[in-house]
Design a protein around this motif. Structure first.
Motif, PDB file in Angstrom:
ATOM      1  N   GLU A   1      32.380  12.896  10.064  1.00  0.00           N
ATOM      2  CA  GLU A   1      31.112  12.743   9.360  1.00  0.00           C
ATOM      3  C   GLU A   1      31.260  13.419   7.996  1.00  0.00           C
ATOM      4  OE1 GLU A   1      27.696  13.985  11.690  1.00  0.00           O
ATOM      5  OE2 GLU A   1      28.932  13.814  13.503  1.00  0.00           O
ATOM      6  N   ILE A   2      31.098  12.649   6.924  1.00  0.00           N
ATOM      7  CA  ILE A   2      31.311  13.217   5.594  1.00  0.00           C
ATOM      8  C   ILE A   2      30.034  13.322   4.769  1.00  0.00           C
ATOM      9  CG2 ILE A   2      33.700  12.397   5.546  1.00  0.00           C
ATOM     10  CD1 ILE A   2      32.753  10.238   3.524  1.00  0.00           C
TER      11      ILE A   2
ATOM     12  N   VAL B   1      29.024   3.318   6.285  1.00  0.00           N
ATOM     13  CA  VAL B   1      27.726   3.937   5.983  1.00  0.00           C
ATOM     14  C   VAL B   1      26.761   3.453   7.054  1.00  0.00           C
ATOM     15  CG1 VAL B   1      25.899   4.204   4.283  1.00  0.00           C
ATOM     16  CG2 VAL B   1      28.270   3.935   3.520  1.00  0.00           C
ATOM     17  N   LEU B   2      26.439   4.325   8.010  1.00  0.00           N
ATOM     18  CA  LEU B   2      25.605   3.966   9.151  1.00  0.00           C
ATOM     19  C   LEU B   2      24.145   4.286   8.831  1.00  0.00           C
ATOM     20  CD1 LEU B   2      27.912   5.444  11.932  1.00  0.00           C
ATOM     21  CD2 LEU B   2      27.834   3.081  11.104  1.00  0.00           C
ATOM     22  N   LEU B   3      23.266   3.304   9.011  1.00  0.00           N
ATOM     23  CA  LEU B   3      21.870   3.404   8.601  1.00  0.00           C
ATOM     24  C   LEU B   3      20.945   3.052   9.751  1.00  0.00           C
ATOM     25  CD1 LEU B   3      22.332   1.238   5.378  1.00  0.00           C
ATOM     26  CD2 LEU B   3      22.249   3.729   5.414  1.00  0.00           C
TER      27      LEU B   3
ATOM     28  N   ASP C   1      35.471  -0.887  -0.393  1.00  0.00           N
ATOM     29  CA  ASP C   1      35.099   0.522  -0.558  1.00  0.00           C
ATOM     30  C   ASP C   1      34.413   1.056   0.701  1.00  0.00           C
ATOM     31  OD1 ASP C   1      34.536   2.788  -2.753  1.00  0.00           O
ATOM     32  OD2 ASP C   1      32.740   2.566  -1.513  1.00  0.00           O
ATOM     33  N   HIS C   2      33.487   0.282   1.254  1.00  0.00           N
ATOM     34  CA  HIS C   2      32.776   0.701   2.455  1.00  0.00           C
ATOM     35  C   HIS C   2      32.036  -0.482   3.042  1.00  0.00           C
ATOM     36  CE1 HIS C   2      29.651   0.992  -0.677  1.00  0.00           C
ATOM     37  NE2 HIS C   2      28.797   0.707   0.289  1.00  0.00           N
TER      38      HIS C   2
ATOM     39  N   SER D   1      20.743   8.179   7.254  1.00  0.00           N
ATOM     40  CA  SER D   1      22.075   7.672   6.932  1.00  0.00           C
ATOM     41  C   SER D   1      23.119   8.721   7.261  1.00  0.00           C
ATOM     42  CB  SER D   1      22.156   7.304   5.445  1.00  0.00           C
ATOM     43  OG  SER D   1      23.482   6.979   5.087  1.00  0.00           O
ATOM     44  N   THR D   2      24.186   8.298   7.926  1.00  0.00           N
ATOM     45  CA  THR D   2      25.355   9.144   8.155  1.00  0.00           C
ATOM     46  C   THR D   2      26.592   8.328   7.796  1.00  0.00           C
ATOM     47  OG1 THR D   2      24.287  10.354   9.952  1.00  0.00           O
ATOM     48  CG2 THR D   2      26.686  10.479   9.823  1.00  0.00           C
ATOM     49  N   VAL D   3      27.456   8.914   6.986  1.00  0.00           N
ATOM     50  CA  VAL D   3      28.686   8.246   6.578  1.00  0.00           C
ATOM     51  C   VAL D   3      29.827   8.804   7.413  1.00  0.00           C
ATOM     52  CG1 VAL D   3      30.251   7.728   4.678  1.00  0.00           C
ATOM     53  CG2 VAL D   3      27.796   7.972   4.237  1.00  0.00           C
TER      54      VAL D   3
END
Length: 366
Positions: free
Chosen positions: A189-190, A217-219, A163-164, A204-206
């Protein structure tokens, strides 16, 4: 350049056979191929496992200087390669390098009786690479001449697909990493979020491929707040890496029950979390008692609900862990559960008349 999805995930591990035993017996994967010096994979042992559409390659270096050995010494067992399915691996490699990616391994073609596979590698985040893979012919072949395939019975389908991947980067590197995937890989970027609870916070940027089949999912930790789970990961992993692997299931209740029976340990959930669940997310099409027994979490966004649960870390460093997720229309990743779990623990503590500290985000997702 079209990125169609995740072809496979490669983990560098200290003992591929032991890791495969766990993923087979506990998580329901099946061994479907293996390779090593006898098949042309110099100085390494690799075991290929599959469940649903998830392919996982476990690789152990057989010499001290093999890349897998160096990775494990620095980071412990973890995700080292995220392989991307493309139409033309050689063309994608040239395009990505032109856009600014670091070329790591030039295109290589392997052919078998009924298949041709082209691979190439470019830099990703931290020490994690992206392997570009294009395939022709027999879809059952993984890497002709290098991985000897083993027939499997097709069982073990509790998990459907990747999923991710949740990727943790050091503070101050989130924007740079987002820009890399946007400008080099063409990801969009969603979803952008700042999560704060119990004096800790993270950004967080997805980002997602145009196909919608590859999601990162970037954290990053917010160092203006107290240290938390992301700081612990960066310390123990020694830099950026995959914090957890999100695996989608069509029936999370059945999957969690089966994996728990096989010995998989999941993060605990306060019983009081379920007292306010339906008031927070609306009616859930699953028995609350069953969710409570299993510890499955529920969240909602504008698209619908998602059900999720996290395993305990698989490793002594308490780094990489797994997430099981069932999507019922939701497209986000359950950040509302951090606050809900915190408030549930607060209620328990208040009822008990104690001042024991409430759970941190690290405890929630550990």
């Amino acid at each position: 350049m079209d990125i169609h999805g995740i072809d496979h995930i490669e983990l560098f591990v200290g003992d591929a056979r032991q890791a495969a035993f766990y993923f087979d017996r506990a998580v329901g994967f099946q061994l479907c191929g293996q390779g090593g010096p006898e098949t042309g994979l110099a100085e390494q042992r690799s075991l290929l496992l599959r469940q649903g559409d998830v392919r996982m390659l476990l690789t152990t270096g057989l010499t001290a200087e093999h890349p897998a050995s160096r990775y494990v010494r620095r980071h412990g067992d973890g995700v080292a390669v995220v392989a991307l399915e493309v139409d033309d691996a050689a063309g994608a490699y040239a395009e990505l390098v032109r856009r600014g990616a670091a070329g790591v391994t030039a295109p290589t073609t392997r052919t078998g009786a009924d298949a041709e596979v082209v691979t190439a590698e470019v830099g990703g985040f931290g020490d994690v690479l992206h392997r570009l893979v294009s395939r022709r012919g027999d879809p059952g072949e993984f890497l002709p001449g290098a991985i000897e395939m083993t027939p499997v019975d097709g069982g073990g389908k509790l998990l459907a697909e990747v999923d991710h991947l949740a990727v943790c980067v050091p503070p101050g590197q989130l924007d740079e990493t987002v820009g890399y995937y946007r400008d080099v890989f063409g990801f969009a970027e969603i979803f952008v979020e700042h999560v704060e609870v119990a004096g800790q916070a993270m950004n967080s940027t997805v980002v997602q491929s145009p196909s919608g089949r590859v999601t990162l999912v970037l954290l990053e930790p917010d160092r203006s707040r107290g240290p938390g789970q992301l700081d612990a990961f960066l310390d123990q992993h020694v830099g950026a890496g995959v914090q957890h692997l999100g695996l989608r299931t069509d029936d999370i209740v059945t999957a969690v029950a089966a994996l728990a029976e096989r010995g998989v340990r999941f993060a605990g959930t306060p019983a009081s979390y379920y007292d306010a669940l339906e008031a927070r997310v609306g009616p859930v099409d699953a028995p609350l008692d069953r969710l409570r027994d299993l510890g499955v979490l529920v969240d909602r966004d504008h698209g619908g609900q998602l059900l999720q649960i996290f395993t305990e870390s698989l490793h002594v460093r308490r780094t990489l862990f797994l997430e099981l997720i069932e999507r019922r229309g939701a497209r986000t990743f359950g950040s509302g559960n951090i606050k809900a779990l915190y408030e549930a623990k607060e209620r328990e503590l208040a009822a008990a008349g104690t001042t024991v500290a409430a759970p941190t985000p690290q405890e929630v997702r550990a």
